[in-house]
Each structure stands twice: as C-alpha cells, then as structure tokens.
Enzyme design. Structure first.
Site, PDB file in Angstrom:
ATOM      1  N   HIS A  55       0.963  -1.269   0.017  1.00  0.00           N
ATOM      2  CA  HIS A  55       0.171  -0.163   0.007  1.00  0.00           C
ATOM      3  C   HIS A  55       0.941   1.328   0.216  1.00  0.00           C
ATOM      4  O   HIS A  55       1.960   1.301   0.623  1.00  0.00           O
ATOM      5  CB  HIS A  55      -0.993   0.042   1.289  1.00  0.00           C
ATOM      6  CG  HIS A  55      -2.105  -0.903   1.231  1.00  0.00           C
ATOM      7  ND1 HIS A  55      -3.146  -0.984   2.156  1.00  0.00           N
ATOM      8  CD2 HIS A  55      -2.063  -2.229   0.448  1.00  0.00           C
ATOM      9  CE1 HIS A  55      -4.137  -1.957   1.643  1.00  0.00           C
ATOM     10  NE2 HIS A  55      -3.353  -2.725   0.850  1.00  0.00           N
ATOM     11  N   GLU A  57       1.113   3.923   1.886  1.00  0.00           N
ATOM     12  CA  GLU A  57       1.713   4.362   3.275  1.00  0.00           C
ATOM     13  C   GLU A  57       2.826   3.366   3.324  1.00  0.00           C
ATOM     14  O   GLU A  57       3.937   3.947   4.023  1.00  0.00           O
ATOM     15  CB  GLU A  57       0.750   4.266   4.303  1.00  0.00           C
ATOM     16  CG  GLU A  57      -0.455   5.264   4.025  1.00  0.00           C
ATOM     17  CD  GLU A  57      -1.869   4.642   3.303  1.00  0.00           C
ATOM     18  OE1 GLU A  57      -2.826   5.130   3.500  1.00  0.00           O
ATOM     19  OE2 GLU A  57      -1.600   3.694   2.587  1.00  0.00           O
ATOM     20  N   CYS A  85      -5.916   2.618   5.929  1.00  0.00           N
ATOM     21  CA  CYS A  85      -6.544   1.200   6.140  1.00  0.00           C
ATOM     22  C   CYS A  85      -5.959   0.693   7.373  1.00  0.00           C
ATOM     23  O   CYS A  85      -5.005   1.326   8.002  1.00  0.00           O
ATOM     24  CB  CYS A  85      -6.500   0.075   4.742  1.00  0.00           C
ATOM     25  SG  CYS A  85      -4.983  -0.397   4.979  1.00  0.00           S
ATOM     26  N   CYS A  88      -2.265  -0.218   7.235  1.00  0.00           N
ATOM     27  CA  CYS A  88      -1.491   0.966   7.084  1.00  0.00           C
ATOM     28  C   CYS A  88      -1.331   1.893   8.422  1.00  0.00           C
ATOM     29  O   CYS A  88      -0.325   2.441   8.921  1.00  0.00           O
ATOM     30  CB  CYS A  88      -1.851   1.979   6.079  1.00  0.00           C
ATOM     31  SG  CYS A  88      -1.492   0.869   4.326  1.00  0.00           S
TER      32      CYS A  88
END
Length: 158
Positions: A55, A57, A85, A88
């Site tokens: 992801h 991040e 999320c 993250c």
C-alpha cells in the site's frame, strides 16, 4: 501551516495518479515529510508487485526509513491521499511519526470498491468468531524466543 500541508497533500495525490495511471495498483499515494523535505514516497503497488502489503503508506514508510537510516519516523509527518486502512494505520503507528494528514475518507474508498469495513469489524470480534480461523499452537516453543529476548543485554528496543 495549511498552505504547507496542502502542498504536501497535493504531492501525495499526484503519486496516487501516477501509480494508477501506470497500472501499478489502486489510486493511493503517500509521502513522508521531515521539516520541509520529502524523505519518503510511495504509491499503491499491490497488483504490480503481487504484494498485498504494498500500500502507498507502507511503501512510503519503507522508503523514508531507508533514506533516513532509521526504523522510526519521529519528527516526520505522513501525507496520504486516503484515510489509512487498518494495516497502514498499524504500520504508521509502529513508525511513530508526529502527525498524519489524509485526503479521502474510508467511505470515499469504499464507494469505488476499496472497502475495509470487514477488517474493522473482524478486529472487534473474539478470535474464535473471525472469518479466517486463527489457532494458537506451540506456545511452549514460541515463548522461548520471548524469554531469550527479555534477557538479552544488547538488544535495540523499539
């Protein structure tokens, strides 16, 4: 401060466009800033790297930690194009930045097919009630590593 923050948010959003336009993954971008310098960049690379943890991040945190030669991001801020999320958010807390800025909400993400509500709900449930079976085995073996770590005199705590 708002003008500065908006400048960095636009950089994170630009990365989200770059990633999805190049078919790297979903429309998510993130940067890590220390002072006025961008020290980490990332966009979603889940589908292009076959890595469900890639992801924006997480990619940005890994980049920043490599660039700063550290495993913690104290003194830094994270700008992400979308509310993090659960994975993250956990990674961000482990990295320990001073502040998080986000653009889109989790509801905005759900509206385009990135719905993490099931994970939020799963985290509230008892282990025995979760969708993926989670079983504890071998604690008598695993606990030995914890005892060894606790007694270790030359460890780097984090």
């Amino acid at each position: 401060m708002e003008e500065r923050a908006l400048k960095f948010m636009k950089m994170a959003v630009d990365l989200s466009h770059q990633g999805h336009r190049n078919n790297m993954g979903g429309p998510f971008g993130a940067i890590v800033v220390k002072g006025d310098e961008v020290v980490g960049r990332g966009y979603n690379q889940v589908t292009s790297s076959n890595d469900p943890t890639a992801h924006a991040e997480v990619v940005a945190i890994r980049d920043a930690c490599k660039n700063l030669n550290t495993y913690q991001l104290a003194g830094c801020e994270i700008y992400t194009s979308c509310e993090p999320c659960p994975m993250c958010l956990g990674a961000i807390y482990w990295a320990r930045p001073d502040k998080i800025y986000f653009g889109n909400t989790r509801e905005d993400a759900a509206a385009i097919g990135f719905d993490d509500s099931m994970i939020y709900e799963e985290m509230k449930k008892l282990i025995a009630e979760r969708k993926i079976p989670i079983m504890q085995i071998g604690q008598e073996h695993a606990i030995k590593a914890f005892h060894e770590w606790k007694a270790k005199g030359d460890k780097t705590e984090y």
